[in-house]
Design a protein around this motif. Structure first.
Motif: not given
Length: 314
Positions: A274-300
């Motif tokens: 739900d919106d509460f969990m998807a946007d949870h400021p402490q728990r959700s790392v979903i946008l961090d995962q999006v950013y990590a995609g660039i870093l990891v693909r550069m590394a690969a």
């Protein structure tokens, strides 16, 4: 610590040291991505082909950004205009591309095993950007990176993977990778969304009861319901699925105080989260995962192609 791989196709071929080197290299690229001029000459002179034979937004765009920031030349190839639609075989298409003297092919395909076929035919480095219901190794690596950053370690973490395990290529790479890094993995899904032999993935536990499992977990990884890949209907409807297996504000109370929530995207809001969990400021790392995609693909790309060390942070 040396890196001796030519391809990134099967994450099970990578040791814990290999994976950690990938994550540490991704971390080195973080500073590049957080300055005004987000570009290094690391792969200048290398040519990469993006062969996306299946639609993709997130994976394709992050590979394209990673290539631009590494200064390599890239060719986007695939879709309804490709020669395969005109009847040309995969082998002939790949041999034609290789006649351009390219260095790497990044491939996404709805058929499992295509990246291996391309690696055998082409003789260049190949990265699997998702093949059928089989594997998606760069997704697994960006997930590991995000968890590592949030938790400071991977060893000993209890990770629950929730949802459509049977149809998930994300799961096909993520669970073996978590296992390699010393995590304890629990698969949580209705029986109709589990593969016939879930132990093959390397999970330690399998359950159909989300509420009982949540209190034990450090990381809750919510898989997307693969509506486009479902055969028949493995559950009555999305509303009932969400009631039993969705992460919501009510279930937040069952989680450990420091538990984090991951999702490979795109989210079916109101189904997996739900919106509460998807946007949870402490728990959700979903946008961090999006950013990590660039870093990891550069590394690969950097590690597989052996790019210039001088250009890593220049």
């Amino acid at each position: 610590m040396g890196f001796h791989h030519r391809h990134l196709i099967d994450i099970r071929e990578y040791s814990a040291d290999d994976i950690m080197l990938m994550l540490q290299t991704a971390e080195r690229f973080r500073s590049v991505n957080e300055r005004r001029v987000k570009k290094v000459p690391t792969l200048k002179g290398f040519t990469v082909v993006n062969m996306f034979n299946e639609p993709s937004t997130r994976t394709r765009s992050s590979f394209e950004i990673a290539e631009k920031r590494l200064s390599c030349d890239s060719l986007n190839f695939g879709g309804s205009s490709t020669s395969s639609v005109k009847g040309e075989s995969l082998k002939d298409t790949v041999e034609t591309l290789c006649a351009y003297k390219i260095d790497m092919i990044i491939v996404r395909d709805k058929h499992a095993g295509v990246p291996n076929q391309i690696a055998e035919t082409s003789g260049v480095s190949v990265i699997d950007a998702g093949d059928g219901k089989h594997q998606h190794p760069t997704q697994a690596l960006l997930d590991l990176y995000s968890i590592w950053q949030a938790k400071g370690t991977l060893d000993g973490l209890k990770v629950g993977v929730v949802g459509d395990v049977a149809h998930s290529r994300v799961c096909g790479s993520l669970v073996p990778a978590l296992n390699t890094m010393g995590c304890e993995v629990t698969l949580i899904a209705p029986p109709t969304l589990l593969p016939a032999a879930p132990e093959v993935l390397g999970a330690h536990h399998v359950t159909s009861n989300l509420d009982e499992a949540l209190g034990e977990l450090d990381v809750v990884y919510m898989l997307r319901i693969q509506q486009e890949r479902l055969e028949n209907s493995p559950f009555p409807n999305l509303r009932e699925y969400s009631m039993l297996y969705g992460l919501n504000e009510k279930r937040d109370k069952l989680l450990r105080p420091d538990a984090i929530v991951c999702h490979p995207g795109p989210i079916n809001r109101g189904v997996e989260l739900d919106d509460f969990m998807a946007d949870h400021p402490q728990r959700s790392v979903i946008l961090d995962q999006v950013y990590a995609g660039i870093l990891v693909r550069m590394a690969a790309m950097y590690l597989l192609l052996g790019g210039s060390e001088d250009g890593l942070t220049a």
